[in-house]
Enzyme design. Sequence first.
Site, PDB file in Angstrom:
ATOM      1  N   HIS A   1       0.833  -1.195   0.000  1.00 39.95           N
ATOM      2  CA  HIS A   1       0.000   0.000   0.000  1.00 39.95           C
ATOM      3  C   HIS A   1       0.872   1.250   0.000  1.00 39.95           C
ATOM      4  O   HIS A   1       2.019   1.223   0.458  1.00 39.95           O
ATOM      5  CB  HIS A   1      -0.895  -0.032   1.243  1.00 39.95           C
ATOM      6  CG  HIS A   1      -2.033   0.923   1.238  1.00 39.95           C
ATOM      7  ND1 HIS A   1      -2.996   0.955   0.261  1.00 39.95           N
ATOM      8  CD2 HIS A   1      -2.385   1.902   2.138  1.00 39.95           C
ATOM      9  CE1 HIS A   1      -3.890   1.881   0.546  1.00 39.95           C
ATOM     10  NE2 HIS A   1      -3.535   2.483   1.667  1.00 39.95           N
ATOM     11  N   TYR A   2       0.293   2.347  -0.461  1.00 43.65           N
ATOM     12  CA  TYR A   2       1.086   3.565  -0.595  1.00 43.65           C
ATOM     13  C   TYR A   2       1.510   4.162   0.734  1.00 43.65           C
ATOM     14  O   TYR A   2       2.485   4.923   0.773  1.00 43.65           O
ATOM     15  CB  TYR A   2       0.345   4.600  -1.438  1.00 43.65           C
ATOM     16  CG  TYR A   2      -0.674   5.426  -0.690  1.00 43.65           C
ATOM     17  CD1 TYR A   2      -0.364   6.707  -0.245  1.00 43.65           C
ATOM     18  CD2 TYR A   2      -1.949   4.933  -0.451  1.00 43.65           C
ATOM     19  CE1 TYR A   2      -1.295   7.465   0.443  1.00 43.65           C
ATOM     20  CE2 TYR A   2      -2.882   5.691   0.232  1.00 43.65           C
ATOM     21  CZ  TYR A   2      -2.555   6.953   0.669  1.00 43.65           C
ATOM     22  OH  TYR A   2      -3.485   7.698   1.346  1.00 43.65           O
TER      23      TYR A   2
ATOM     24  N   ARG B   1      -2.743  18.389   0.455  1.00 43.40           N
ATOM     25  CA  ARG B   1      -1.885  17.237   0.151  1.00 43.40           C
ATOM     26  C   ARG B   1      -2.156  16.701  -1.248  1.00 43.40           C
ATOM     27  O   ARG B   1      -1.226  16.248  -1.920  1.00 43.40           O
ATOM     28  CB  ARG B   1      -2.049  16.144   1.204  1.00 43.40           C
ATOM     29  CG  ARG B   1      -1.009  15.025   1.026  1.00 43.40           C
ATOM     30  CD  ARG B   1      -0.832  14.174   2.276  1.00 43.40           C
ATOM     31  NE  ARG B   1      -1.995  13.399   2.619  1.00 43.40           N
ATOM     32  CZ  ARG B   1      -2.502  13.293   3.857  1.00 43.40           C
ATOM     33  NH1 ARG B   1      -1.966  13.957   4.854  1.00 43.40           N
ATOM     34  NH2 ARG B   1      -3.559  12.536   4.088  1.00 43.40           N
ATOM     35  N   SER B   2      -3.414  16.756  -1.682  1.00 47.80           N
ATOM     36  CA  SER B   2      -3.699  16.243  -3.027  1.00 47.80           C
ATOM     37  C   SER B   2      -2.960  17.059  -4.082  1.00 47.80           C
ATOM     38  O   SER B   2      -2.408  16.501  -5.035  1.00 47.80           O
ATOM     39  CB  SER B   2      -5.210  16.252  -3.294  1.00 47.80           C
ATOM     40  OG  SER B   2      -5.722  17.558  -3.447  1.00 47.80           O
TER      41      SER B   2
ATOM     42  N   HIS C   1      -9.600   6.164  -9.739  1.00 46.66           N
ATOM     43  CA  HIS C   1      -8.696   6.140  -8.592  1.00 46.66           C
ATOM     44  C   HIS C   1      -8.759   4.796  -7.869  1.00 46.66           C
ATOM     45  O   HIS C   1      -7.732   4.268  -7.441  1.00 46.66           O
ATOM     46  CB  HIS C   1      -9.029   7.275  -7.619  1.00 46.66           C
ATOM     47  CG  HIS C   1      -8.018   7.440  -6.538  1.00 46.66           C
ATOM     48  ND1 HIS C   1      -6.731   7.870  -6.783  1.00 46.66           N
ATOM     49  CD2 HIS C   1      -8.075   7.199  -5.204  1.00 46.66           C
ATOM     50  CE1 HIS C   1      -6.049   7.907  -5.654  1.00 46.66           C
ATOM     51  NE2 HIS C   1      -6.840   7.499  -4.682  1.00 46.66           N
TER      52      HIS C   1
ATOM     53  N   ASP D   1      -4.355  12.569  -6.198  1.00 46.33           N
ATOM     54  CA  ASP D   1      -3.447  11.658  -5.500  1.00 46.33           C
ATOM     55  C   ASP D   1      -2.943  10.546  -6.423  1.00 46.33           C
ATOM     56  O   ASP D   1      -1.814  10.069  -6.286  1.00 46.33           O
ATOM     57  CB  ASP D   1      -4.146  10.997  -4.303  1.00 46.33           C
ATOM     58  CG  ASP D   1      -5.081  11.904  -3.538  1.00 46.33           C
ATOM     59  OD1 ASP D   1      -5.803  12.703  -4.164  1.00 46.33           O
ATOM     60  OD2 ASP D   1      -5.119  11.795  -2.302  1.00 46.33           O
TER      61      ASP D   1
END
Length: 367
Positions: A34-35, A208-209, A127, A138
């Site tokens: 996972h990221y 953050r995106s 996504h 993201d």
Amino acid sequence: MKKLQSPLCYAQAACDTMMRRYPAPDLPPKGHFHYHQGVFLSGMLNTWKLCKDSRYLDYAAQWVRAVFTPEGEIRQYDHADLDDIQPGILLYSLYDATGDAFYLRCIESTAKQIPDIPRCACGGFWHKVSMPNQMWLDGLYMAGPFLAEYARRFDRPEWRELIVKEILLMREHTCDPATGLWKHAWDESRQAEWCDPATGLAPEFWGRSIGWVPVAVQDVLRQMEPADRGFEELQALTRSLLLSVRKYQSADGRWYQVVDKGGQPGNWLENSCSCLFSAALSRAYITRLMGQEALTDAMRAFVGVRDSLEWDGENLLIGNVCIGTGVGDYTFYCERPCSVNDLHGVGAFLLMCTELQQALDQAAPEN
């Protein structure tokens, strides 16, 4: 407040703190490819490349060994979700460092997801498989760097063109001409509860995106040649976005959770987006995409983040980081909880420290 000598020293302190907290296989979400882990370990590998402390390389390798079978198959992941492609970027550095064919098998296992990513009618990636027709900013970081490096290493120019198209589609559908900022997400079907029913756009510019975008695009550019189709356009959109972002930098050097509404009630200075913008500005300085002003603002952001940190003995505490977040309205973003030493936050912090260290090293002979 305890202060260290350089951005690289802070990166090492952050890595050491997290290594004391988690054995590599236990990084959360434990066992899942996972990221969250991928972003953090990307920053750790960047730190290793600068300081050459083999513990960091070994730690990243231990995590990869825990989430892949010996045959190179991913043990636990959500197939074709962009979030579960991002950690593949670690595998290239590990292969280069060791020459172990195990990592090549892992690369191919990760790459098998790419043809199965669902697409919007416009050609853009969903996504998540469970979120039909939704493109999120993201996702550029989650899939772009892995795709671009695979394309270069294994002579797959069609994959390079695929990610260039993805970036341009994201700009087309999310960039606001009035501010130059990009909205968090876009729903082609106009069905998501968060979207404008006329445009499909998310209502806000979430920090953050947006931060993922110039970091991801510049990672893609590193895998391209200037003669490649789209190279100059990606450079131009990166410069344009960063120039727009700079207008919203706060007096203390950081950026707000909702980037363009710093003076409004409830909004707050958020460290992970501030780190990502600093990293992107540093990289733009290194590549001469932008000038001294980029390095100046990257350093201002670093100082703002640094001065917000706390220490618990030898452990560096990175707070004021928004937890994992979906798409919502202004109140939704402002009310999101903060975390301390969340992998999002530490990973973004490491990306900032390592890029800024390289920028400062490059600038040093000029002083």
